[in-house]
Design a protein around this motif. Structure first.
Motif, short mmCIF file in Angstrom:
data_model
loop_
_atom_site.label_atom_id
_atom_site.label_comp_id
_atom_site.label_asym_id
_atom_site.label_seq_id
_atom_site.Cartn_x
_atom_site.Cartn_y
_atom_site.Cartn_z
N THR A 179 43.34 43.62 39.57
CA THR A 179 43.75 42.77 40.69
C THR A 179 45.26 42.89 40.88
OG1 THR A 179 41.97 41.18 40.26
CG2 THR A 179 43.82 40.41 41.59
N LYS A 180 45.68 43.07 42.11
CA LYS A 180 47.10 43.17 42.44
C LYS A 180 47.43 42.22 43.58
CE LYS A 180 47.74 48.09 41.30
NZ LYS A 180 48.13 49.41 41.86
N ILE A 181 48.67 41.81 43.63
CA ILE A 181 49.19 41.08 44.78
C ILE A 181 50.23 41.98 45.44
CG2 ILE A 181 50.46 39.05 45.57
CD1 ILE A 181 49.23 37.53 43.21
N GLU A 182 50.03 42.25 46.73
CA GLU A 182 50.89 43.20 47.43
C GLU A 182 51.39 42.59 48.74
OE1 GLU A 182 48.87 47.44 46.50
OE2 GLU A 182 47.54 46.02 47.51
N PHE A 183 52.50 43.11 49.21
CA PHE A 183 53.04 42.72 50.51
C PHE A 183 52.94 43.94 51.40
CE2 PHE A 183 56.57 41.42 53.44
CZ PHE A 183 56.02 40.21 53.81
N ILE A 184 51.90 43.98 52.26
CA ILE A 184 51.58 45.15 53.06
C ILE A 184 51.71 44.80 54.53
CG2 ILE A 184 49.82 46.88 53.60
CD1 ILE A 184 48.54 46.26 50.89
N ASN A 185 52.51 45.59 55.24
CA ASN A 185 52.70 45.35 56.68
C ASN A 185 53.07 43.89 56.96
OD1 ASN A 185 52.06 48.04 57.10
ND2 ASN A 185 49.91 47.60 57.62
N GLU A 186 53.94 43.36 56.10
CA GLU A 186 54.46 42.00 56.24
C GLU A 186 53.37 40.94 56.07
OE1 GLU A 186 56.65 41.71 59.85
OE2 GLU A 186 58.18 43.16 59.22
N LYS A 187 52.33 41.28 55.32
CA LYS A 187 51.27 40.32 55.03
C LYS A 187 51.01 40.30 53.52
CE LYS A 187 50.36 39.72 59.46
NZ LYS A 187 50.74 38.46 60.16
N TRP A 188 50.94 39.09 52.98
CA TRP A 188 50.59 38.96 51.58
C TRP A 188 49.10 39.26 51.40
CZ3 TRP A 188 53.78 39.15 47.71
CH2 TRP A 188 55.09 38.75 47.89
N THR A 189 48.81 40.02 50.36
CA THR A 189 47.45 40.54 50.17
C THR A 189 47.06 40.47 48.70
OG1 THR A 189 47.77 42.09 52.00
CG2 THR A 189 45.94 42.54 50.50
N LEU A 190 45.85 39.96 48.44
CA LEU A 190 45.23 40.07 47.12
C LEU A 190 44.29 41.26 47.15
CD1 LEU A 190 44.91 36.53 47.66
CD2 LEU A 190 45.01 36.94 45.21
N THR A 191 44.42 42.16 46.19
CA THR A 191 43.63 43.38 46.18
C THR A 191 42.87 43.50 44.86
OG1 THR A 191 45.19 44.54 47.60
CG2 THR A 191 43.70 45.90 46.29
N VAL A 192 41.59 43.81 44.96
CA VAL A 192 40.78 44.14 43.79
C VAL A 192 40.30 45.57 43.95
CG1 VAL A 192 38.63 43.70 42.57
CG2 VAL A 192 40.04 41.79 43.27
N SER A 193 40.60 46.41 42.95
CA SER A 193 40.14 47.79 42.94
C SER A 193 39.41 48.05 41.63
CB SER A 193 41.31 48.77 43.07
OG SER A 193 41.96 48.62 44.30
N GLY A 194 38.31 48.76 41.69
CA GLY A 194 37.58 49.02 40.45
C GLY A 194 36.49 50.05 40.65
N ARG A 195 35.60 50.10 39.69
CA ARG A 195 34.47 51.01 39.78
C ARG A 195 33.25 50.39 39.12
NH1 ARG A 195 33.96 55.14 35.29
NH2 ARG A 195 35.26 54.34 33.59
N ALA A 196 32.11 50.86 39.55
CA ALA A 196 30.84 50.35 39.04
C ALA A 196 30.44 51.14 37.79
CB ALA A 196 29.76 50.48 40.10
N PRO A 197 29.60 50.57 36.95
CA PRO A 197 29.09 51.32 35.80
C PRO A 197 28.26 52.52 36.24
CG PRO A 197 28.68 48.96 35.55
CD PRO A 197 29.12 49.18 36.97
N SER A 198 28.22 53.52 35.38
CA SER A 198 27.36 54.67 35.65
C SER A 198 25.92 54.40 35.24
CB SER A 198 27.88 55.90 34.91
OG SER A 198 27.95 55.65 33.51
N TYR A 199 25.73 53.38 34.38
CA TYR A 199 24.37 53.05 33.96
C TYR A 199 24.31 51.59 33.52
CZ TYR A 199 20.00 52.88 31.32
OH TYR A 199 18.75 52.54 30.88
N ILE A 200 23.27 50.90 33.96
CA ILE A 200 22.99 49.53 33.50
C ILE A 200 21.51 49.44 33.19
CG2 ILE A 200 22.96 47.08 34.11
CD1 ILE A 200 25.27 47.55 35.98
N ASP A 201 21.20 48.92 32.01
CA ASP A 201 19.80 48.62 31.68
C ASP A 201 19.51 47.22 32.20
OD1 ASP A 201 17.28 48.34 30.69
OD2 ASP A 201 17.74 49.15 28.70
N THR A 202 19.14 47.14 33.46
CA THR A 202 19.05 45.86 34.15
C THR A 202 17.78 45.09 33.83
OG1 THR A 202 19.42 44.78 36.30
CG2 THR A 202 17.95 46.67 36.25
N TYR A 203 16.78 45.77 33.23
CA TYR A 203 15.52 45.10 32.97
C TYR A 203 15.51 44.36 31.64
CZ TYR A 203 13.68 47.33 37.10
OH TYR A 203 13.47 47.72 38.39
N ILE A 204 16.64 44.42 30.91
CA ILE A 204 16.80 43.68 29.67
C ILE A 204 17.95 42.70 29.87
CG2 ILE A 204 17.38 43.84 27.22
CD1 ILE A 204 16.24 46.66 27.24
#
Length: 823
Positions: A179-204
């Motif tokens: 999570t970052k807080i940025e000032f972009i084009n004169e606007k305050w912005t909260l940014t979340v950047s990430g990635r999803a897992p490559s595998y989840i055993d969702t049935y357990i």
């Protein structure tokens, strides 16, 4: 200043904030979804983006499946069912399907305690959610909507007194992220950047979660303070706003998804750039411009249909209180008790006794327009979760807060995905069908590879589960659910229904027919001869099983009624499509020859339609799946007029299911509504509608299977329409299953097959008037019944002649673009 007034009759509202996720209110634009808790101390808004899934493209085909196929068939024909099932589960099923994931959570800390005049509202007439309350002499309000034309979620915070708005903003994700807080084009912005897992055993529960280097979907989301008249301070991990009167927040999000055949990490699109494209497109727009474009888009769809069941004396009650009124009638079992009751019925093979006092509950169900609200809520969910360019509706729509969602929040094609789209045509929302079409086209590509490798077959195949990566192979687990190569045929019925309702020949020629033909090619190769018939083998009936002659439990056999019905209906639909397009004469003849040789329906010792080729006893007499009845609904190959004996046998089957507790909750109850409507059983249908609202509905009107599955909402919405209008028998029938309790009402703007728009008004349980807006030149056939004894047809104020035939039908000639009034 309030720009839009609430429509009280079409609002879900509450006098308290949400405690649980299934209390929260949902908004969506097809791609972005949000669940709004409406809290006054720390507001929570949980977001989804519909392409954020675990995993990446994988090939789960198994050459050993083809190598094992002949042996599996031999074992089944030799009645060695257990050995066959063991072989299938060892050699012919695959891997777990990867899940749909939550994106992010916005926390708005206000520290408002001791508030008064609290109201949390979702106006489905405008698709706007609001939270309003007073603290001291100040009224605070939050207004939120998800804009399809502008690809954003808008959140507007206001205070009625100047400079009284003080709050903190925090933005986070349950996934691996920064999570970052940025000032972009004169606007305050909260940014979340990430990635999803490559595998989840969702049935357990809390199963394995794996993040691999350079694998997994990337995601990026911004919450931008667009118009804020207060002081904004960056505190490093959060933004603080003080002394404001108004503040508009804009949420944008994107993933690196670049198609189901591309690795989203190494071949993905630039998710940051995509976010900025959406932001740059609206950064100069005012709040009212964003709001008006949202309203114009949403209401063009939603306002097509109006539905009333008379006066509505309970709109002043919070929605959860309206539910409690009907859920507290004498004799109601709590959901857990219903489940226990069902287990006892199955164990002791005893018939289910209807809930004590249920009839009195029906008599006291006086909030009929809660049913009308529930119906329109289903249409709201459709518009909010399925739009052109979005992904199709999964098990949870687009709303999911779990890294391990129930059943992966997948596309389950042994009824659930298809049910999600049952109301799309009849409820006049055909534009919302496009995401399902795109998915079918994509699974057909992958499914052709699966058909060739696993079965040595032409065409394309789909099993019971799919996901963003368009998995078509069998999933992992019991053959009772995992081994079911019939998903393509069932999904193609939705394609043909879209054509039947819209009469779009271009769609049929360029989109539907090639897909339907591909599935037909697979079925031709999948069928084998047994005695003088063509059968499927191995064959299952989704998620259920039988006792063999020695009392042993099994799940695999040959020629289940479900399999044979899907193939029979699909071949007929493919022939009808080819005839409409005037193509493939020889292929039509081939399919007709196959239909004649298909294993026939069987009537069992109880006078019921058998689920299996042999008259086995069911393991679970009240099972939630009723797959042997798909010929009644959603298909139309079993009708009272054309197949009266089989129709009555099917009615006996559903009666037996109900006797033993079947169709008690969620999507199964929704299916029961549609089946009973097709059986022209008004009271049974009404009882099922009351049951789903009373036993299977969360406070926010989401369907409770349990847990939450959105298919029950859509299935019940379609079932309510099925009570009022049917057109599956080459004619229109008005009020075919109108419950006695719905004495007076009207519905305006629903659709029949043939692209006819229908308005219906009734009083004292009888048709007053129906308007048929007919787009074609030809003949209209209307079936009469005891609730709609049509005696006159008028066009432009003058009566026109009609002919009577088949005892209960009338026919009259039509001109395109005209409205015919039936009284």
């Amino acid at each position: 200043m309030k720009l839009v007034e609430h429509n009280q009759k079409l609002s879900l509202w509450y006098a308290k904030p949400a405690k649980k996720w299934t209390d929260a209110l949902m908004i969506g634009n097809g791609t972005l979804g949000a669940m709004i808790f409406g809290r006054t101390t720390t507001e929570l808004i949980q977001f989804n983006e519909d392409t954020l899934w675990a995993g990446f493209p994988r090939d789960y085909t198994r050459p050993e499946a083809l190598e094992s196929l002949e042996l599996a068939r031999k074992l089944i024909f030799d009645e060695k069912y257990a050995e066959a099932q063991q072989l299938i589960e060892e050699k012919m099923v695959g891997k777990r399907c990867q899940p749909y994931l939550p994106l992010s959570i916005l926390k708005i800390t206000l520290k408002h305690r001791g508030v008064s005049n609290y109201r949390r509202n979702l106006d489905i007439d405008s698709a706007i959610s609001t939270v309003q309350y007073r603290l001291g002499d100040t009224t605070y309000e939050r207004e939120m909507f998800a804009s399809y034309p502008d690809h954003v979620i808008s959140i507007r915070l206001t205070a009625s007194k100047p400079k009284k708005l003080n709050f903190r903003l925090e933005y986070d994700s349950k996934l691996e992220s920064i999570t970052k807080i940025e000032f972009i084009n004169e606007k305050w912005t909260l940014t979340v950047s990430g990635r999803a897992p490559s595998y989840i055993d969702t049935y357990i529960p809390n199963g394995t979660v794996i993040y691999e280097p350079e694998k997994g979907m990337r995601f990026h989301s911004k919450v931008i303070l667009k118009d804020c008249d207060g002081i904004i301070h960056n505190n490093g991990s959060y933004i603080e706003v003080s002394g404001a009167t108004i503040c508009n927040l804009i949420m944008v999000a994107a993933t690196s998804f670049n198609g189901p055949d591309k690795d989203a990490f190494t071949e993905g699109i630039d998710e940051v750039k995509k976010c900025m494209i959406h932001w740059n497109a609206i950064q100069d727009k005012s709040y009212s411009e964003l709001l008006n474009s949202h309203l114009k888009d949403y209401q063009e769809l939603f306002h097509r249909v109006k539905f009333s069941l008379g006066d509505n004396p309970y709109t002043d009650l919070p929605t959860n209180e309206r539910l409690k009124r009907i859920q507290s009638f004498k004799g109601r079992y709590p959901l857990l008790a219903d489940v226990i009751q069902g287990i006892k019925k199955t164990l002791f093979r005893s018939k289910h006794k209807e809930n004590v006092g249920f009839e009195s509950a029906l008599e006291n169900f006086d909030d009929l327009n809660l049913i009308a609200l529930y119906f329109q809520f289903g249409r709201y969910l459709m518009i909010s979760s399925s739009r052109e360019g979005s992904q199709p509706i999964n098990l949870q729509g687009i709303w999911n807060n779990k890294v391990h969602p129930p059943w992966g929040s997948n596309y389950t094609t042994n009824i659930n995905t298809e049910m999600n789209y049952w109301p799309v045509e009849v409820c006049n929302l055909s534009e919302c069908f496009e995401p399902l079409l795109i998915m079918i086209k994509e699974v057909a590509i992958k499914g052709a590879h699966t058909a060739e490798i696993n079965y040595g077959a032409k065409g394309w195949v789909l099993h019971h589960n799919s996901n963003l990566w368009r998995m078509t192979e069998p999933s992992f687990g019991s053959a009772s659910w995992a081994f079911w190569p019939m998903g393509g045929g069932w999904l193609c019925h939705n394609l043909f229904e879209h054509y039947q309702f819209t009469q779009d020949k271009e769609f049929l020629q360029n989109e539907a027919y090639p897909l339907m033909k591909g599935t037909s090619l697979f079925f031709i190769d999948w069928l084998i001869e047994k005695d003088e018939y063509l059968v499927t083998c191995p064959s299952t009936s989704p998620e259920t099983g039988f006792f063999d002659k020695k009392g042993r439990k099994h799940n695999v056999h040959y020629a289940s009624t479900c399999d044979m019905t899907i193939i029979r209906q699909h071949f007929r639909n493919t022939i009808a499509a080819a005839q409409a397009l005037e193509v493939d004469i020889e292929f039509q003849e081939l399919l007709q020859e196959k239909i004649i040789r298909l294993f026939p329906y069987q009537i069992g010792k109880y006078g019921h339609l058998q689920e299996w080729a042999e008259d086995f006893e069911d393991i679970e007499l009240g099972h939630r799946h009723m797959s042997h009845l798909i010929g009644i609904h959603p298909f139309n190959c079993l009708t009272q007029e054309k197949t009266p004996k089989l129709f009555q046998a099917a009615k006996k089957s559903i009666d037996r299911r109900i006797e033993y507790g079947g169709g008690a909750t969620g999507w199964s109850c929704a299916w029961k509504i549609n089946l009973l409507a097709r059986f022209k059983d008004p009271q049974g249908t009404y009882k099922a509608i009351v049951t789903i609202i009373r036993n299977s509905t969360y406070p926010n009107l989401f369907d409770c299977h349990p847990p939450f599955q959105i298919d029950g909402n859509f299935g019940a919405t379609a079932g309510i329409a099925e009570c009022l209008l049917q057109s599956h028998e080459e004619c229109i029938e008005l009020l075919p299953a109108l419950p006695t309790e719905w004495q007076s009402g009207h519905i305006i703007g629903i659709k029949s097959r043939g692209n006819v728009t229908v308005d219906i008004e009734w009083k004292n349980g009888k048709l007053i008037q129906a308007n048929l807006h007919i787009p074609y030149n030809g003949e209209m056939v209307v079936r009469r019944n005891s609730r709609s004894q049509i005696t006159s047809v008028t066009l432009e104020g003058r009566e026109i002649p009609f002919e009577e035939y088949d005892k209960d039908k009338i026919i009259f000639h039509t001109k395109p673009g005209k409205t015919y009034i039936l009284r």
